[in-house]
Write an enzyme that holds these catalytic residues in place. Structure first.
Site, PDB file in Angstrom:
ATOM      1  N   ASN A  55     -37.602  29.100  91.732  1.00 64.00           N
ATOM      2  CA  ASN A  55     -37.770  30.550  91.724  1.00 64.00           C
ATOM      3  C   ASN A  55     -37.679  31.015  93.176  1.00 64.00           C
ATOM      4  O   ASN A  55     -38.592  30.783  93.957  1.00 64.00           O
ATOM      5  CB  ASN A  55     -39.130  30.909  91.110  1.00 64.00           C
ATOM      6  CG  ASN A  55     -39.427  32.397  91.206  1.00 64.00           C
ATOM      7  OD1 ASN A  55     -38.561  33.192  91.572  1.00 64.00           O
ATOM      8  ND2 ASN A  55     -40.652  32.776  90.877  1.00 64.00           N
ATOM      9  N   TRP A  56     -36.567  31.644  93.497  1.00 65.04           N
ATOM     10  CA  TRP A  56     -36.346  32.036  94.894  1.00 65.04           C
ATOM     11  C   TRP A  56     -37.083  33.298  95.280  1.00 65.04           C
ATOM     12  O   TRP A  56     -37.091  33.679  96.440  1.00 65.04           O
ATOM     13  CB  TRP A  56     -34.833  32.162  95.153  1.00 65.04           C
ATOM     14  CG  TRP A  56     -34.137  30.830  95.147  1.00 65.04           C
ATOM     15  CD1 TRP A  56     -34.737  29.602  95.253  1.00 65.04           C
ATOM     16  CD2 TRP A  56     -32.722  30.583  95.045  1.00 65.04           C
ATOM     17  NE1 TRP A  56     -33.784  28.608  95.228  1.00 65.04           N
ATOM     18  CE2 TRP A  56     -32.548  29.173  95.105  1.00 65.04           C
ATOM     19  CE3 TRP A  56     -31.604  31.405  94.910  1.00 65.04           C
ATOM     20  CZ2 TRP A  56     -31.284  28.586  95.031  1.00 65.04           C
ATOM     21  CZ3 TRP A  56     -30.350  30.822  94.840  1.00 65.04           C
ATOM     22  CH2 TRP A  56     -30.186  29.425  94.894  1.00 65.04           C
ATOM     23  N   LYS A  57     -37.649  33.987  94.310  1.00 61.64           N
ATOM     24  CA  LYS A  57     -38.400  35.221  94.589  1.00 61.64           C
ATOM     25  C   LYS A  57     -37.547  36.148  95.461  1.00 61.64           C
ATOM     26  O   LYS A  57     -36.334  36.183  95.307  1.00 61.64           O
ATOM     27  CB  LYS A  57     -39.757  34.870  95.222  1.00 61.64           C
ATOM     28  CG  LYS A  57     -40.524  33.829  94.381  1.00 61.64           C
ATOM     29  CD  LYS A  57     -41.933  33.607  94.814  1.00 61.64           C
ATOM     30  CE  LYS A  57     -42.582  32.554  93.930  1.00 61.64           C
ATOM     31  NZ  LYS A  57     -44.004  32.353  94.219  1.00 61.64           N
TER      32      LYS A  57
ATOM     33  N   HIS B  50     -44.106  36.580  85.381  1.00 54.51           N
ATOM     34  CA  HIS B  50     -44.530  35.806  86.552  1.00 54.51           C
ATOM     35  C   HIS B  50     -45.800  36.427  87.137  1.00 54.51           C
ATOM     36  O   HIS B  50     -45.982  37.646  87.099  1.00 54.51           O
ATOM     37  CB  HIS B  50     -43.415  35.771  87.607  1.00 54.51           C
ATOM     38  CG  HIS B  50     -43.737  34.819  88.717  1.00 54.51           C
ATOM     39  ND1 HIS B  50     -44.524  35.182  89.786  1.00 54.51           N
ATOM     40  CD2 HIS B  50     -43.417  33.515  88.893  1.00 54.51           C
ATOM     41  CE1 HIS B  50     -44.673  34.126  90.579  1.00 54.51           C
ATOM     42  NE2 HIS B  50     -44.012  33.104  90.056  1.00 54.51           N
TER      43      HIS B  50
ATOM     44  N   GLU C   1     -46.673  37.170  90.005  1.00 56.17           N
ATOM     45  CA  GLU C   1     -46.480  38.256  90.975  1.00 56.17           C
ATOM     46  C   GLU C   1     -46.122  39.557  90.264  1.00 56.17           C
ATOM     47  O   GLU C   1     -46.486  40.644  90.719  1.00 56.17           O
ATOM     48  CB  GLU C   1     -45.411  37.848  92.001  1.00 56.17           C
ATOM     49  CG  GLU C   1     -45.983  36.830  92.982  1.00 56.17           C
ATOM     50  CD  GLU C   1     -45.058  35.699  93.333  1.00 56.17           C
ATOM     51  OE1 GLU C   1     -43.831  35.864  93.277  1.00 56.17           O
ATOM     52  OE2 GLU C   1     -45.574  34.609  93.680  1.00 56.17           O
TER      53      GLU C   1
ATOM     54  N   GLU D 160     -48.691  28.457  85.564  1.00 54.82           N
ATOM     55  CA  GLU D 160     -48.769  28.603  87.013  1.00 54.82           C
ATOM     56  C   GLU D 160     -50.126  29.185  87.379  1.00 54.82           C
ATOM     57  O   GLU D 160     -50.318  30.410  87.339  1.00 54.82           O
ATOM     58  CB  GLU D 160     -47.662  29.536  87.526  1.00 54.82           C
ATOM     59  CG  GLU D 160     -46.262  29.059  87.240  1.00 54.82           C
ATOM     60  CD  GLU D 160     -45.252  29.673  88.212  1.00 54.82           C
ATOM     61  OE1 GLU D 160     -44.688  28.920  89.012  1.00 54.82           O
ATOM     62  OE2 GLU D 160     -45.061  30.893  88.183  1.00 54.82           O
TER      63      GLU D 160
ATOM     64  N   GLY E 169     -48.104  29.371  96.213  1.00 53.04           N
ATOM     65  CA  GLY E 169     -47.883  29.697  97.624  1.00 53.04           C
ATOM     66  C   GLY E 169     -49.072  29.390  98.516  1.00 53.04           C
ATOM     67  O   GLY E 169     -49.128  29.824  99.662  1.00 53.04           O
TER      68      GLY E 169
ATOM     69  N   SER F 102     -47.251  25.334  94.153  1.00 52.48           N
ATOM     70  CA  SER F 102     -47.228  24.382  95.274  1.00 52.48           C
ATOM     71  C   SER F 102     -46.661  23.009  94.892  1.00 52.48           C
ATOM     72  O   SER F 102     -47.171  21.982  95.331  1.00 52.48           O
ATOM     73  CB  SER F 102     -48.620  24.249  95.893  1.00 52.48           C
ATOM     74  OG  SER F 102     -49.027  25.489  96.437  1.00 52.48           O
TER      75      SER F 102
ATOM     76  N   GLY G 190     -41.458  27.263  93.805  1.00 48.88           N
ATOM     77  CA  GLY G 190     -41.230  28.437  94.649  1.00 48.88           C
ATOM     78  C   GLY G 190     -40.764  28.008  96.030  1.00 48.88           C
ATOM     79  O   GLY G 190     -39.595  27.698  96.240  1.00 48.88           O
ATOM     80  N   GLY G 191     -41.690  27.961  96.970  1.00 49.96           N
ATOM     81  CA  GLY G 191     -41.366  27.693  98.379  1.00 49.96           C
ATOM     82  C   GLY G 191     -40.457  26.490  98.594  1.00 49.96           C
ATOM     83  O   GLY G 191     -39.496  26.560  99.369  1.00 49.96           O
TER      84      GLY G 191
HETATM   85  P1  13P Z   1     -44.870  27.966  95.100  1.00 49.18           P
HETATM   86  O1  13P Z   1     -44.137  26.722  94.698  1.00 49.18           O
HETATM   87  O2  13P Z   1     -44.375  28.561  96.389  1.00 49.18           O
HETATM   88  O3  13P Z   1     -46.363  27.771  95.071  1.00 49.18           O
HETATM   89  O4  13P Z   1     -44.541  29.094  94.004  1.00 49.18           O
HETATM   90  C1  13P Z   1     -44.695  28.791  92.653  1.00 49.18           C
HETATM   91  C2  13P Z   1     -44.122  29.881  91.848  1.00 49.18           C
HETATM   92  O5  13P Z   1     -44.630  30.992  91.809  1.00 49.18           O
HETATM   93  C3  13P Z   1     -42.899  29.607  91.084  1.00 49.18           C
HETATM   94  O6  13P Z   1     -42.617  30.612  90.180  1.00 49.18           O
END
Ligand code: 13P
Length: 256
Positions: A13-15, A99, A101, A171, A177, A217, A238-239
């Site tokens: 997920n590149w956000k 999600h 966020e 999640e 994050g 994470s 994510g990251g």
């Molecule tokens: P991180 O891997 O950066 O914690 O993010 C997880 C995420 O929200 C994937 O959708």
């Protein structure tokens, strides 16, 4: 059926990260490392503005490409929103729904989730429906209750025959994050509860087909351990999905 018979699903997920050229570079690298896609399913969720370009580069490979959000109406006065058919039109084959966020930063309510998931399914997009508790909810022993409420909302219009197309992502909000990963035991316990909930809701067969993936994470050094758990069928990253040197090792985690 064990998780060995559910195809592992690794998604990035590149956000709101990466610019257009970096997105395309990442797709080229990932594409070059994927085999025939038979042993694991890999996908990236890119900013919607880049989806047409990303899907063009991904074409001809098993790499899935998805949007990070959608609105459930077909069209109309919904400034700033993107419909399922629009994602489909630019080549996306999947989408994230709910999600954390979206829920916490943009205050998307549970009431939207069932319609979003249904809109995705009806337009041939594979939804990943995201659920997860905050740290306060976990500390207050409300994890199961919160996740069941989120599942009730998202699965409102899901039928047993949709099981092979819908994925649930657990999640925990406190692990996103933050560098703090849920322990395998913590994640596995929630995944088991989610599968039991699906069995009660859609039946045993559907619960054995539906993939439940973990996010929060995920890094190259914890991917294998998480994937070894019985009810963890994949990873939503994510990251660590933003760079090839961290995402490729996760995609290529050793399944033995
Ligand atoms: P991180 O891997 O950066 O914690 O993010 C997880 C995420 O929200 C994937 O959708």
């Amino acid at each position: 059926m064990t998780h060995k018979s559910r195809k592992p699903y690794i998604a990035g997920n590149w956000k709101m990260n990466l610019d257009r050229s970096k997105c395309l570079d990442m797709v080229k690298i990932i594409k070059s490392r994927l085999g025939d896609g038979n042993d694991r399913e890999v996908a990236v969720f890119a900013p919607s503005i880049y989806l047409a370009d990303v899907t063009a580069v991904a074409q001809g490979s098993p790499l899935g490409v998805g949007g990070q959000n959608l609105w459930y109406e077909e069209n109309g006065a919904f400034t700033g929103e993107v419909a399922a058919r629009m994602l489909r039109e630019v080549g996306a084959d999947r989408v994230l729904v709910g999600h954390s966020e979206r829920r916490h930063v943009f205050h998307e309510p549970d009431e939207w989730m069932g319609r979003k998931v249904r809109a995705a399914l009806d337009r041939d997009l594979l939804p990943i429906y995201c659920v997860g508790e905050t740290i306060e909810e976990r500390r207050g022993n409300r994890t199961d209750r919160v996740i069941k409420r989120q599942l009730d909302a998202g699965f409102e219009k899901v039928r047993p025959e949709d099981a092979h197309r819908i994925t649930v992502a657990y999640e925990p909000v406190w692990a996103i994050g933050t560098g703090e990963t849920a322990t395998v035991e913590q994640a596995a316990a929630v995944h088991k509860m989610i599968r039991k909930w699906i069995a009660q809701r859609l039946g045993d067969e559907a619960s054995q087909i539906t993939r439940v993936i973990y996010g929060g994470s995920v890094k190259p050094d914890n991917a294998k351990q998480l994937m070894a758990a019985e009810d963890i069928d994949g990873l939503l990253v994510g990251g660590a999905s933003l760079q090839a040197d961290t995402f490729i090792p996760i995609i290529e985690y050793d399944a033995r």
